[in-house]
Motif scaffolding. Structure first.
Motif, mmCIF file in Angstrom:
data_model
loop_
_atom_site.group_PDB
_atom_site.id
_atom_site.type_symbol
_atom_site.label_atom_id
_atom_site.label_comp_id
_atom_site.label_asym_id
_atom_site.label_seq_id
_atom_site.Cartn_x
_atom_site.Cartn_y
_atom_site.Cartn_z
ATOM 1 N N GLY A 194 1.269 -1.404 -0.037
ATOM 2 C CA GLY A 194 -0.296 -0.239 0.164
ATOM 3 C C GLY A 194 1.185 1.023 -0.029
ATOM 4 O O GLY A 194 1.934 1.235 0.820
ATOM 5 N N ALA B 248 -5.598 9.614 1.404
ATOM 6 C CA ALA B 248 -6.666 9.075 0.622
ATOM 7 C C ALA B 248 -7.102 10.546 0.039
ATOM 8 O O ALA B 248 -7.131 11.818 0.385
ATOM 9 C CB ALA B 248 -8.094 8.343 0.982
ATOM 10 N N GLU B 249 -7.175 10.285 -1.693
ATOM 11 C CA GLU B 249 -8.164 11.313 -2.148
ATOM 12 C C GLU B 249 -6.529 12.552 -1.957
ATOM 13 O O GLU B 249 -7.457 14.133 -1.810
ATOM 14 C CB GLU B 249 -9.096 12.325 -1.912
ATOM 15 N N ASP C 100 -5.991 -0.055 -7.399
ATOM 16 C CA ASP C 100 -7.276 0.448 -6.519
ATOM 17 C C ASP C 100 -6.466 1.104 -5.657
ATOM 18 O O ASP C 100 -6.684 2.427 -5.053
ATOM 19 C CB ASP C 100 -7.799 -0.517 -5.336
ATOM 20 N N GLU C 101 -4.599 1.063 -5.343
ATOM 21 C CA GLU C 101 -4.194 2.438 -4.338
ATOM 22 C C GLU C 101 -3.790 3.700 -5.191
ATOM 23 O O GLU C 101 -4.059 4.892 -4.628
ATOM 24 C CB GLU C 101 -2.959 1.806 -3.865
ATOM 25 N N ARG D 107 -6.384 4.847 -7.135
ATOM 26 C CA ARG D 107 -7.373 5.399 -7.098
ATOM 27 C C ARG D 107 -7.877 5.396 -5.999
ATOM 28 O O ARG D 107 -8.035 6.388 -5.837
ATOM 29 C CB ARG D 107 -8.328 4.386 -8.096
ATOM 30 N N ARG D 108 -7.298 5.396 -4.462
ATOM 31 C CA ARG D 108 -8.007 5.952 -3.497
ATOM 32 C C ARG D 108 -6.372 7.061 -3.668
ATOM 33 O O ARG D 108 -7.531 7.746 -2.694
ATOM 34 C CB ARG D 108 -7.242 4.484 -2.311
ATOM 35 N N VAL D 109 -5.682 7.100 -3.580
ATOM 36 C CA VAL D 109 -5.061 8.378 -3.226
ATOM 37 C C VAL D 109 -5.831 9.646 -4.311
ATOM 38 O O VAL D 109 -4.867 11.027 -3.709
ATOM 39 C CB VAL D 109 -3.816 8.205 -3.429
ATOM 40 N N HIS E 117 -10.936 -1.355 -12.356
ATOM 41 C CA HIS E 117 -10.676 -0.677 -11.896
ATOM 42 C C HIS E 117 -11.021 -0.074 -11.529
ATOM 43 O O HIS E 117 -10.459 1.376 -10.836
ATOM 44 C CB HIS E 117 -9.063 -0.842 -11.731
ATOM 45 N N LYS F 48 -9.880 9.326 -12.912
ATOM 46 C CA LYS F 48 -10.756 8.624 -11.630
ATOM 47 C C LYS F 48 -12.350 8.951 -11.851
ATOM 48 O O LYS F 48 -12.759 10.488 -11.762
ATOM 49 C CB LYS F 48 -10.329 9.029 -10.087
#
Length: 220
Positions: free
Chosen positions: A88, A93-94, A116-117, A119-121, A174, A219
């Protein structure tokens, strides 16, 4: 290889491969940065940072750049964080407007978790750029015809291989919307000879034949 001992061995291979590496492929870096010029400068995360990469170029045009890498880096302008990307990203996030991952996804044990990581950040509407070796590179097609192993696939530190179709499909799965697909070059670049500029141009016209896929996405 099994369990923790296997993970340690995999990590050792990756550290040895990336130790002290500077990004040699300046035409690919230039092409990506040129295609990001329309974005207002903001916060950028380079996943898999090396000297000469995207962050070095983007920091010069106003971006606030952070780099993540398995190896430690001493950089005055760019904040760098030593970490194992398979575990990770140690950031909030964001937090970022732009994430770049140059020649990284093929090194990840779980490429879906990696995306996914990313996208998370990213903030909503943020941009992701992924570059990776292209299994269907023009020279690979010729190599297979004469019974030779395709380039890239024999490296002990590459775990995944993509064509344009599979990489775009994976990113869409994703929850990224792919906006553009280019490639580095279809035969050779200016790294080898100045005439490589023509093949860099053709890499954008015929990305399925290119040496390295370059995918821009947002995103969704």
């Amino acid at each position: 290889m099994h369990g923790q001992s296997g993970v340690k061995q995999i990590r050792a291979v990756q550290i040895a491969h990336h130790a002290g590496i500077e990004v040699p492929d300046f035409p690919r870096i230039e092409k990506v940065v040129r295609n990001l010029r329309h974005l207002p400068s903001g916060k950028h995360l380079e996943v898999g940072y090396s000297k000469g990469g995207f962050a070095d170029s983007l920091s010069k045009i106003g971006w606030d750049c952070t780099g993540l890498d398995l190896n430690a880096h001493d950089q005055a302008v760019i904040k760098t964080i030593e970490c194992d990307l398979n575990e990770g990203f140690p950031v909030e996030a964001e937090e970022f407007d732009l994430v770049t991952a140059g020649e990284v996804i093929e090194h990840m044990l779980d490429e879906g978790a990696f995306l996914d990581e990313c996208r998370r950040v990213l903030r909503k509407g943020g941009t992701l750029v992924v570059t990776t070796p292209n299994l269907s590179y023009s020279l690979n097609r010729l190599r297979v015809l004469i019974g030779k192993t395709p380039l890239f696939v024999y490296a002990p530190y590459h775990y995944h291989f993509h064509t344009r179709q599979t990489l775009v499909g994976l990113m869409e799965k994703h929850e990224f919307s792919v906006t553009k697909v280019l490639s580095s070059h279809v035969l050779y670049s200016r790294r080898m000879h100045w005439t490589g500029r023509l093949f860099e141009f053709l890499g954008d016209v015929f990305p399925t034949l290119g040496a390295h896929l370059i995918v821009f996405a947002v995103k969704s």
